[in-house]
Design a protein around this motif. Structure first.
Motif, PDB file in Angstrom:
ATOM      1  N   HIS A   1       0.831  -1.203   0.000  1.00 16.91           N
ATOM      2  CA  HIS A   1       0.000   0.000   0.000  1.00 16.91           C
ATOM      3  C   HIS A   1       0.863   1.250   0.000  1.00 16.91           C
ATOM      4  O   HIS A   1       0.516   2.253  -0.643  1.00 16.91           O
ATOM      5  CB  HIS A   1      -0.925   0.010   1.217  1.00 16.91           C
ATOM      6  N   PHE A   2       2.003   1.214   0.690  1.00 14.19           N
ATOM      7  CA  PHE A   2       2.870   2.394   0.713  1.00 14.19           C
ATOM      8  C   PHE A   2       3.312   2.756  -0.701  1.00 14.19           C
ATOM      9  O   PHE A   2       3.294   3.932  -1.087  1.00 14.19           O
ATOM     10  CB  PHE A   2       4.089   2.135   1.599  1.00 14.19           C
ATOM     11  N   ARG A   3       3.705   1.758  -1.481  1.00 14.51           N
ATOM     12  CA  ARG A   3       4.132   2.032  -2.851  1.00 14.51           C
ATOM     13  C   ARG A   3       2.987   2.612  -3.671  1.00 14.51           C
ATOM     14  O   ARG A   3       3.172   3.570  -4.443  1.00 14.51           O
ATOM     15  CB  ARG A   3       4.646   0.751  -3.513  1.00 14.51           C
ATOM     16  N   ARG A   4       1.793   2.022  -3.536  1.00 14.95           N
ATOM     17  CA  ARG A   4       0.646   2.483  -4.308  1.00 14.95           C
ATOM     18  C   ARG A   4       0.261   3.898  -3.917  1.00 14.95           C
ATOM     19  O   ARG A   4      -0.017   4.744  -4.765  1.00 14.95           O
ATOM     20  CB  ARG A   4      -0.547   1.553  -4.080  1.00 14.95           C
ATOM     21  N   LEU A   5       0.206   4.174  -2.614  1.00 10.34           N
ATOM     22  CA  LEU A   5      -0.192   5.485  -2.125  1.00 10.34           C
ATOM     23  C   LEU A   5       0.829   6.538  -2.524  1.00 10.34           C
ATOM     24  O   LEU A   5       0.469   7.635  -2.968  1.00 10.34           O
ATOM     25  CB  LEU A   5      -0.351   5.436  -0.603  1.00 10.34           C
ATOM     26  N   PHE A   6       2.114   6.208  -2.386  1.00 14.17           N
ATOM     27  CA  PHE A   6       3.154   7.169  -2.762  1.00 14.17           C
ATOM     28  C   PHE A   6       3.034   7.522  -4.238  1.00 14.17           C
ATOM     29  O   PHE A   6       3.095   8.704  -4.609  1.00 14.17           O
ATOM     30  CB  PHE A   6       4.542   6.605  -2.476  1.00 14.17           C
ATOM     31  N   SER A   7       2.874   6.537  -5.086  1.00 14.93           N
ATOM     32  CA  SER A   7       2.800   6.780  -6.521  1.00 14.93           C
ATOM     33  C   SER A   7       1.643   7.703  -6.859  1.00 14.93           C
ATOM     34  O   SER A   7       1.775   8.615  -7.689  1.00 14.93           O
ATOM     35  CB  SER A   7       2.651   5.450  -7.260  1.00 14.93           C
ATOM     36  N   ALA A   8       0.492   7.489  -6.206  1.00 14.58           N
ATOM     37  CA  ALA A   8      -0.677   8.321  -6.477  1.00 14.58           C
ATOM     38  C   ALA A   8      -0.485   9.743  -5.980  1.00 14.58           C
ATOM     39  O   ALA A   8      -0.845  10.713  -6.649  1.00 14.58           O
ATOM     40  CB  ALA A   8      -1.919   7.707  -5.835  1.00 14.58           C
ATOM     41  N   LEU A   9       0.088   9.889  -4.794  1.00 10.14           N
ATOM     42  CA  LEU A   9       0.275  11.213  -4.215  1.00 10.14           C
ATOM     43  C   LEU A   9       1.388  11.988  -4.907  1.00 10.14           C
ATOM     44  O   LEU A   9       1.276  13.201  -5.128  1.00 10.14           O
ATOM     45  CB  LEU A   9       0.577  11.099  -2.719  1.00 10.14           C
ATOM     46  N   ALA A  10       2.479  11.314  -5.231  1.00 11.39           N
ATOM     47  CA  ALA A  10       3.656  11.993  -5.777  1.00 11.39           C
ATOM     48  C   ALA A  10       3.616  12.143  -7.291  1.00 11.39           C
ATOM     49  O   ALA A  10       4.332  12.971  -7.851  1.00 11.39           O
ATOM     50  CB  ALA A  10       4.924  11.237  -5.373  1.00 11.39           C
ATOM     51  N   GLY A  11       2.807  11.321  -7.952  1.00 11.93           N
ATOM     52  CA  GLY A  11       2.774  11.373  -9.404  1.00 11.93           C
ATOM     53  C   GLY A  11       3.929  10.656 -10.066  1.00 11.93           C
ATOM     54  O   GLY A  11       4.166  10.812 -11.266  1.00 11.93           O
ATOM     55  N   MET A  12       4.670   9.869  -9.293  1.00  6.37           N
ATOM     56  CA  MET A  12       5.768   9.066  -9.832  1.00  6.37           C
ATOM     57  C   MET A  12       5.993   7.885  -8.893  1.00  6.37           C
ATOM     58  O   MET A  12       5.638   7.947  -7.712  1.00  6.37           O
ATOM     59  CB  MET A  12       7.054   9.898  -9.950  1.00  6.37           C
ATOM     60  N   PRO A  13       6.587   6.800  -9.399  1.00  5.70           N
ATOM     61  CA  PRO A  13       6.882   5.672  -8.521  1.00  5.70           C
ATOM     62  C   PRO A  13       7.902   6.054  -7.454  1.00  5.70           C
ATOM     63  O   PRO A  13       8.726   6.951  -7.651  1.00  5.70           O
ATOM     64  CB  PRO A  13       7.458   4.613  -9.472  1.00  5.70           C
ATOM     65  N   LEU A  14       7.856   5.359  -6.325  1.00  2.00           N
ATOM     66  CA  LEU A  14       8.814   5.607  -5.250  1.00  2.00           C
ATOM     67  C   LEU A  14      10.239   5.440  -5.741  1.00  2.00           C
ATOM     68  O   LEU A  14      11.125   6.242  -5.405  1.00  2.00           O
ATOM     69  CB  LEU A  14       8.538   4.646  -4.083  1.00  2.00           C
ATOM     70  N   SER A  15      10.501   4.412  -6.540  1.00  3.33           N
ATOM     71  CA  SER A  15      11.864   4.164  -7.023  1.00  3.33           C
ATOM     72  C   SER A  15      12.385   5.344  -7.833  1.00  3.33           C
ATOM     73  O   SER A  15      13.565   5.698  -7.750  1.00  3.33           O
ATOM     74  CB  SER A  15      11.901   2.889  -7.871  1.00  3.33           C
ATOM     75  N   GLU A  16      11.517   5.964  -8.620  1.00  2.00           N
ATOM     76  CA  GLU A  16      11.933   7.113  -9.429  1.00  2.00           C
ATOM     77  C   GLU A  16      12.220   8.316  -8.538  1.00  2.00           C
ATOM     78  O   GLU A  16      13.195   9.057  -8.778  1.00  2.00           O
ATOM     79  CB  GLU A  16      10.842   7.453 -10.449  1.00  2.00           C
ATOM     80  N   TYR A  17      11.400   8.531  -7.518  1.00  2.00           N
ATOM     81  CA  TYR A  17      11.649   9.646  -6.599  1.00  2.00           C
ATOM     82  C   TYR A  17      12.984   9.467  -5.882  1.00  2.00           C
ATOM     83  O   TYR A  17      13.771  10.416  -5.765  1.00  2.00           O
ATOM     84  CB  TYR A  17      10.520   9.761  -5.587  1.00  2.00           C
ATOM     85  N   LEU A  18      13.251   8.252  -5.398  1.00  2.00           N
ATOM     86  CA  LEU A  18      14.516   7.988  -4.707  1.00  2.00           C
ATOM     87  C   LEU A  18      15.702   8.242  -5.637  1.00  2.00           C
ATOM     88  O   LEU A  18      16.705   8.836  -5.233  1.00  2.00           O
ATOM     89  CB  LEU A  18      14.546   6.542  -4.204  1.00  2.00           C
ATOM     90  N   ARG A  19      15.586   7.808  -6.873  1.00  4.54           N
ATOM     91  CA  ARG A  19      16.668   8.026  -7.839  1.00  4.54           C
ATOM     92  C   ARG A  19      16.901   9.512  -8.066  1.00  4.54           C
ATOM     93  O   ARG A  19      18.042   9.998  -8.045  1.00  4.54           O
ATOM     94  CB  ARG A  19      16.331   7.332  -9.163  1.00  4.54           C
ATOM     95  N   ARG A  20      15.828  10.247  -8.266  1.00  5.82           N
ATOM     96  CA  ARG A  20      15.966  11.687  -8.535  1.00  5.82           C
ATOM     97  C   ARG A  20      16.512  12.440  -7.323  1.00  5.82           C
ATOM     98  O   ARG A  20      17.340  13.342  -7.474  1.00  5.82           O
ATOM     99  CB  ARG A  20      14.612  12.268  -8.939  1.00  5.82           C
ATOM    100  N   ARG A  21      16.044  12.090  -6.129  1.00  8.42           N
ATOM    101  CA  ARG A  21      16.530  12.790  -4.937  1.00  8.42           C
ATOM    102  C   ARG A  21      18.013  12.486  -4.713  1.00  8.42           C
ATOM    103  O   ARG A  21      18.794  13.378  -4.380  1.00  8.42           O
ATOM    104  CB  ARG A  21      15.720  12.389  -3.702  1.00  8.42           C
ATOM    105  N   ARG A  22      18.392  11.209  -4.864  1.00 12.97           N
ATOM    106  CA  ARG A  22      19.800  10.842  -4.680  1.00 12.97           C
ATOM    107  C   ARG A  22      20.688  11.624  -5.648  1.00 12.97           C
ATOM    108  O   ARG A  22      21.727  12.152  -5.267  1.00 12.97           O
ATOM    109  CB  ARG A  22      19.994   9.344  -4.906  1.00 12.97           C
ATOM    110  N   LEU A  23      20.258  11.697  -6.906  1.00 13.90           N
ATOM    111  CA  LEU A  23      21.083  12.357  -7.908  1.00 13.90           C
ATOM    112  C   LEU A  23      21.026  13.873  -7.780  1.00 13.90           C
ATOM    113  O   LEU A  23      21.941  14.563  -8.226  1.00 13.90           O
ATOM    114  CB  LEU A  23      20.663  11.903  -9.305  1.00 13.90           C
ATOM    115  N   THR A  24      19.983  14.407  -7.150  1.00 12.82           N
ATOM    116  CA  THR A  24      19.958  15.834  -6.840  1.00 12.82           C
ATOM    117  C   THR A  24      20.988  16.160  -5.766  1.00 12.82           C
ATOM    118  O   THR A  24      21.773  17.107  -5.884  1.00 12.82           O
ATOM    119  CB  THR A  24      18.555  16.262  -6.368  1.00 12.82           C
ATOM    120  N   VAL A  25      21.004  15.343  -4.704  1.00 21.03           N
ATOM    121  CA  VAL A  25      21.966  15.552  -3.625  1.00 21.03           C
ATOM    122  C   VAL A  25      23.382  15.238  -4.094  1.00 21.03           C
ATOM    123  O   VAL A  25      24.344  15.936  -3.751  1.00 21.03           O
ATOM    124  CB  VAL A  25      21.573  14.701  -2.392  1.00 21.03           C
ATOM    125  N   ALA A  26      23.510  14.182  -4.906  1.00 20.89           N
ATOM    126  CA  ALA A  26      24.829  13.829  -5.438  1.00 20.89           C
ATOM    127  C   ALA A  26      25.399  14.956  -6.293  1.00 20.89           C
ATOM    128  O   ALA A  26      26.613  15.187  -6.308  1.00 20.89           O
ATOM    129  CB  ALA A  26      24.741  12.544  -6.260  1.00 20.89           C
TER     130      ALA A  26
END
Length: 288
Positions: A35-60
């Protein structure tokens, strides 16, 4: 629910240079990993894995531009096993490689950190009901198609066109329980829900009858279903209902989605501009 989700988001920020366990995020949010994955995707407009990738590469990117560490050190810090892998990921997000960015001071793209809040508009009520169903079978035609987050899914559209009218009639005749008639069913979705990952798509009927040999089937166990209803402009109203289920109903009710297929029943008007629709989502009550 939203407060706990934001606590999970804070956990992400503190661990961007470490392995992030989705099960731990779900524990913080007091919900299931599914449910966490489903809810995150709906709220954020992107999959959790994509958000983690983008945030990591923003900080990197900040480490890259600071110039205090080698590119290999930055790559390893953020979970990449080589500068080549890091460069490919960096370029996919920022449009330029890390070495070039460091040399030229290139303009980079940032993924802001997210937090969630519930906006109560109060302009309309959401029509839903909870249904306890015995085990049933989904029977019809199936295709393995890619996930498409926006717009028409061309693979699904082509698959539907490929089913001849006689087969559609035979599928509809199998229907002997709710949701009645020809339905669209999605199942076996990749947990990441990333663009391009695959899912099973059925044009089918919900039935207890024997399945013809030339059709595919899916056995669905007994359980609770949340059924959401909409009437209005097609497909706009239906798309809004999908959004509202995850952004309003789940955060406001003591239920979470559980593994299982999602079922959509749609009845279009004669001119195809409006539709009556039902979305069936398998749910379970949140413990406690």
């Amino acid at each position: 629910m939203l407060e706990r989700l934001n606590q999970a988001m804070e956990h992400i920020e503190r661990h961007l240079d470490q392995t992030i366990d989705v099960a731990e995020l779900a524990r913080i949010a007091v919900t299931s990993e599914y449910h966490f994955r489903r809810l995150f995707s709906a709220l954020a407009g992107m999959p959790l894995s994509e958000y983690l990738r983008r945030r990591r590469l923003t900080v990197a990117a900040a480490d890259v531009m600071a110039g205090e560490r080698s590119l290999l050190d930055v790559a390893v810090r953020y979970g990449y096993t080589s500068t080549e892998a890091f460069t490919r990921a960096f370029r996919a997000v920022h449009g330029v490689g890390p070495g070039e960015a460091r040399r030229t001071g290139a303009t980079l793209r940032a993924q802001p950190r997210m937090s969630f809040r519930l906006i109560i508009e109060g302009s309309s009520s959401m029509r839903y009901r909870l249904v306890e169903k015995d085990a049933f079978t989904v029977a019809g035609r199936k295709a393995r198609v890619p996930m498409v987050h926006e717009g028409v899914n061309p693979a699904i559209a082509a698959f539907i066109r490929s089913i001849d009218p006689e087969t559609v009639r035979r599928i509809e005749e199998l229907s002997d329980q709710e949701p009645h008639g020809l339905v669209s069913v999605t199942d076996d979705i990749d947990p990441s829900r990333a663009q391009g990952t695959e899912l099973d798509y059925y044009q089918a009927a919900v039935t207890s009858a024997a399945v013809p040999e030339d059709m595919q089937s899916l056995s669905v166990p007994a359980g609770t279903w949340a059924v959401f209803e909409s009437v209005g402009e097609f497909p706009k109203t239906l798309q809004y209902m999908w959004r509202d289920v995850y952004t309003q109903w789940f955060p406001s009710n003591p239920y979470q989605s559980r593994p299982g297929p999602e079922i959509l029943r749609t009845e279009l008007s004669a001119d195809g501009t409006t539709a009556e629709a039902e979305i069936w989502i398998p749910v379970e009550r949140i413990p406690g």
